[in-house]
Design a protein around this motif. Structure first.
Motif, PDB file in Angstrom:
ATOM      1  N   GLY A  20      71.261  20.796   2.128  1.00 34.86           N
ATOM      2  CA  GLY A  20      72.201  20.540   3.048  1.00 34.86           C
ATOM      3  C   GLY A  20      72.225  21.507   4.005  1.00 34.86           C
ATOM      4  N   GLU A  21      71.237  22.310   4.256  1.00 35.68           N
ATOM      5  CA  GLU A  21      70.986  23.218   5.306  1.00 35.68           C
ATOM      6  C   GLU A  21      71.326  22.906   6.772  1.00 35.68           C
ATOM      7  OE1 GLU A  21      67.766  26.554   4.939  1.00 35.68           O
ATOM      8  OE2 GLU A  21      66.752  24.641   3.983  1.00 35.68           O
ATOM      9  N   HIS A  22      71.747  23.840   7.605  1.00 36.93           N
ATOM     10  CA  HIS A  22      71.869  23.747   9.089  1.00 36.93           C
ATOM     11  C   HIS A  22      70.388  23.545   9.281  1.00 36.93           C
ATOM     12  CE1 HIS A  22      76.220  24.769   9.518  1.00 36.93           C
ATOM     13  NE2 HIS A  22      76.014  25.795   8.643  1.00 36.93           N
ATOM     14  N   SER A  23      70.332  22.655  10.379  1.00 36.70           N
ATOM     15  CA  SER A  23      68.707  22.796  11.011  1.00 36.70           C
ATOM     16  C   SER A  23      68.609  22.487  12.463  1.00 36.70           C
ATOM     17  CB  SER A  23      68.002  21.499  10.026  1.00 36.70           C
ATOM     18  OG  SER A  23      66.719  21.251  10.375  1.00 36.70           O
ATOM     19  N   VAL A  24      67.948  23.074  13.149  1.00 36.64           N
ATOM     20  CA  VAL A  24      67.435  22.736  14.441  1.00 36.64           C
ATOM     21  C   VAL A  24      66.287  22.068  14.649  1.00 36.64           C
ATOM     22  CG1 VAL A  24      67.273  23.627  16.627  1.00 36.64           C
ATOM     23  CG2 VAL A  24      69.182  24.309  15.536  1.00 36.64           C
ATOM     24  N   HIS A  25      66.135  20.857  15.294  1.00 37.71           N
ATOM     25  CA  HIS A  25      64.926  20.414  15.356  1.00 37.71           C
ATOM     26  C   HIS A  25      64.477  20.496  16.997  1.00 37.71           C
ATOM     27  CE1 HIS A  25      66.800  18.616  11.912  1.00 37.71           C
ATOM     28  NE2 HIS A  25      67.831  18.061  12.606  1.00 37.71           N
ATOM     29  N   LEU A  26      63.077  20.214  17.180  1.00 38.57           N
ATOM     30  CA  LEU A  26      62.437  20.224  18.375  1.00 38.57           C
ATOM     31  C   LEU A  26      61.500  19.274  18.650  1.00 38.57           C
ATOM     32  CD1 LEU A  26      62.056  21.304  21.212  1.00 38.57           C
ATOM     33  CD2 LEU A  26      60.498  22.926  20.209  1.00 38.57           C
ATOM     34  N   ALA A  27      61.739  18.388  19.535  1.00 39.82           N
ATOM     35  CA  ALA A  27      60.520  17.222  19.846  1.00 39.82           C
ATOM     36  C   ALA A  27      60.017  17.685  21.065  1.00 39.82           C
ATOM     37  CB  ALA A  27      61.466  15.940  20.102  1.00 39.82           C
ATOM     38  N   PRO A  28      58.668  18.002  21.092  1.00 39.98           N
ATOM     39  CA  PRO A  28      57.903  18.746  22.168  1.00 39.98           C
ATOM     40  C   PRO A  28      57.705  17.754  23.346  1.00 39.98           C
ATOM     41  CG  PRO A  28      56.490  18.431  20.615  1.00 39.98           C
ATOM     42  CD  PRO A  28      57.834  17.950  19.725  1.00 39.98           C
ATOM     43  N   HIS A  29      57.531  18.096  24.549  1.00 39.77           N
ATOM     44  CA  HIS A  29      57.260  17.223  25.673  1.00 39.77           C
ATOM     45  C   HIS A  29      56.115  16.360  25.352  1.00 39.77           C
ATOM     46  CE1 HIS A  29      60.649  18.756  28.302  1.00 39.77           C
ATOM     47  NE2 HIS A  29      60.135  19.889  28.227  1.00 39.77           N
ATOM     48  N   GLY A  46      53.394  17.177  22.410  1.00 42.94           N
ATOM     49  CA  GLY A  46      52.645  17.668  21.292  1.00 42.94           C
ATOM     50  C   GLY A  46      52.797  16.734  20.333  1.00 42.94           C
ATOM     51  N   TRP A  47      51.841  16.685  19.363  1.00 42.24           N
ATOM     52  CA  TRP A  47      51.814  15.837  18.092  1.00 42.24           C
ATOM     53  C   TRP A  47      52.421  16.436  17.011  1.00 42.24           C
ATOM     54  CZ3 TRP A  47      48.538  11.244  17.667  1.00 42.24           C
ATOM     55  CH2 TRP A  47      48.174  10.627  18.761  1.00 42.24           C
ATOM     56  N   TRP A  48      53.759  16.640  17.026  1.00 45.17           N
ATOM     57  CA  TRP A  48      54.684  17.331  15.993  1.00 45.17           C
ATOM     58  C   TRP A  48      55.880  17.036  16.089  1.00 45.17           C
ATOM     59  CZ3 TRP A  48      57.247  21.595  17.769  1.00 45.17           C
ATOM     60  CH2 TRP A  48      56.856  21.983  19.209  1.00 45.17           C
ATOM     61  N   PHE A  49      56.901  17.390  15.214  1.00 45.65           N
ATOM     62  CA  PHE A  49      58.323  17.573  15.402  1.00 45.65           C
ATOM     63  C   PHE A  49      58.645  18.656  14.348  1.00 45.65           C
ATOM     64  CE2 PHE A  49      62.505  16.355  14.164  1.00 45.65           C
ATOM     65  CZ  PHE A  49      63.141  15.763  15.354  1.00 45.65           C
ATOM     66  N   ALA A  50      59.362  19.716  15.076  1.00 46.28           N
ATOM     67  CA  ALA A  50      59.696  20.892  14.217  1.00 46.28           C
ATOM     68  C   ALA A  50      61.126  21.031  13.624  1.00 46.28           C
ATOM     69  CB  ALA A  50      59.332  22.225  15.015  1.00 46.28           C
ATOM     70  N   TYR A  51      61.340  21.539  12.648  1.00 46.22           N
ATOM     71  CA  TYR A  51      62.463  22.031  11.966  1.00 46.22           C
ATOM     72  C   TYR A  51      62.730  23.444  11.639  1.00 46.22           C
ATOM     73  CZ  TYR A  51      61.387  17.038  10.470  1.00 46.22           C
ATOM     74  OH  TYR A  51      61.201  15.807  10.700  1.00 46.22           O
ATOM     75  N   PHE A  52      63.672  24.079  12.160  1.00 48.05           N
ATOM     76  CA  PHE A  52      63.973  25.532  11.799  1.00 48.05           C
ATOM     77  C   PHE A  52      65.222  25.363  10.778  1.00 48.05           C
ATOM     78  CE2 PHE A  52      62.027  25.205  15.986  1.00 48.05           C
ATOM     79  CZ  PHE A  52      61.205  26.466  16.126  1.00 48.05           C
ATOM     80  N   VAL A  61      53.363  17.034  11.338  1.00 44.64           N
ATOM     81  CA  VAL A  61      52.600  16.545  12.612  1.00 44.64           C
ATOM     82  C   VAL A  61      52.651  15.251  12.516  1.00 44.64           C
ATOM     83  CG1 VAL A  61      50.181  16.153  13.020  1.00 44.64           C
ATOM     84  CG2 VAL A  61      50.731  18.465  12.096  1.00 44.64           C
ATOM     85  N   SER A  62      52.734  14.655  13.669  1.00 43.55           N
ATOM     86  CA  SER A  62      53.037  13.299  14.014  1.00 43.55           C
ATOM     87  C   SER A  62      52.655  12.690  15.154  1.00 43.55           C
ATOM     88  CB  SER A  62      54.674  13.230  14.083  1.00 43.55           C
ATOM     89  OG  SER A  62      55.123  13.752  15.128  1.00 43.55           O
ATOM     90  N   VAL A 108      54.208  32.827  18.735  1.00 43.32           N
ATOM     91  CA  VAL A 108      54.207  32.149  20.327  1.00 43.32           C
ATOM     92  C   VAL A 108      55.584  31.234  20.412  1.00 43.32           C
ATOM     93  CG1 VAL A 108      52.971  30.373  21.663  1.00 43.32           C
ATOM     94  CG2 VAL A 108      51.606  31.966  20.471  1.00 43.32           C
ATOM     95  N   GLU A 109      56.270  31.497  21.363  1.00 38.24           N
ATOM     96  CA  GLU A 109      57.397  30.814  21.590  1.00 38.24           C
ATOM     97  C   GLU A 109      57.299  29.179  21.724  1.00 38.24           C
ATOM     98  OE1 GLU A 109      60.051  31.745  20.756  1.00 38.24           O
ATOM     99  OE2 GLU A 109      59.899  34.028  21.181  1.00 38.24           O
ATOM    100  N   PRO A 110      57.818  28.283  20.974  1.00 36.86           N
ATOM    101  CA  PRO A 110      59.213  28.779  20.496  1.00 36.86           C
ATOM    102  C   PRO A 110      59.339  28.887  18.903  1.00 36.86           C
ATOM    103  CG  PRO A 110      58.999  26.127  20.395  1.00 36.86           C
ATOM    104  CD  PRO A 110      57.628  26.855  20.974  1.00 36.86           C
ATOM    105  N   PHE A 111      58.041  29.426  18.617  1.00 35.54           N
ATOM    106  CA  PHE A 111      58.109  29.843  17.093  1.00 35.54           C
ATOM    107  C   PHE A 111      58.517  31.255  16.686  1.00 35.54           C
ATOM    108  CE2 PHE A 111      55.309  26.013  17.737  1.00 35.54           C
ATOM    109  CZ  PHE A 111      56.080  25.281  17.195  1.00 35.54           C
TER     110      PHE A 111
END
Length: 185
Positions: free
Chosen positions: A59-68, A70-76, A86-87, A154-157
């Protein structure tokens, strides 16, 4: 702040859905925040806490990023895990952000370990005709590029995603547990 929804689709069928707060869109893409103890619902109707599955804390806090584009969806994740599905490029479909999982999962763990999981699952899905040749190539390229970006910060990473997570936690928003009238799949 009104919640929005993210749906991760699997091939040939199945999906997962979770409510999230849409933060803003910037040069990297659209950012979302899911507070700790928010719920994730599988296509069978079962629920668990978002970020409960896989490495990290339940149950962690998580921020997600859907790139403009990119073939991916990120979770911090608060535990320090950076995980990427990768999607197909994430898109707003109706009132849900949706993407189709292409199996590969690049990651950077809190200890700095970098890698990509599930190459065997990509090969099997491709062999079964669930992932096209073009999608396989895009998935492989995305995984290699993401690993390089993780190593080079490399940002946003680098700092951006982690700063966004800290700022989101400070908002004090309540966990999201309501799926409204969203269908299972």
């Amino acid at each position: 702040m009104k919640p929005t929804y993210i749906r991760k689709r699997k091939r040939p069928s199945g999906s997962g859905l979770w409510p999230t707060y849409q933060l803003e869109t910037d040069a990297f893409g659209t950012w979302f925040y899911t507070p700790a103890h928010s719920l994730y619902r599988g296509n069978n109707g079962e629920t668990c806490e978002v970020a409960q599955l896989g490495p990290g804390e339940p149950g962690e806090h998580s921020v997600h990023l859907a790139p403009h584009d990119g073939w991916w969806f990120a979770y911090f994740r608060r535990s320090g895990l950076l995980h990427v599905d990768v999607s197909t490029p994430p898109a707003l479909v109706g009132s849900e952000w949706t993407f189709e999982d292409l199996e590969l999962d690049p990651f950077r763990r809190a200890d700095g370990t970098i890698g990509t999981e599930d190459w065997d699952e990509l090969a099997a899905a491709h062999a079964a005709g669930l992932i096209t040749d073009a999608e396989r190539k895009a998935a492989e390229n995305a995984a290699h590029t993401l690993e390089h970006h993780f190593v080079a910060a490399v940002e946003p990473f680098g700092r951006v995603g982690w700063d966004r997570l800290a700022e989101s936690i400070d908002l004090g928003l309540p966990p999201l547990t309501d799926f409204g009238d969203r269908p299972l799949d």
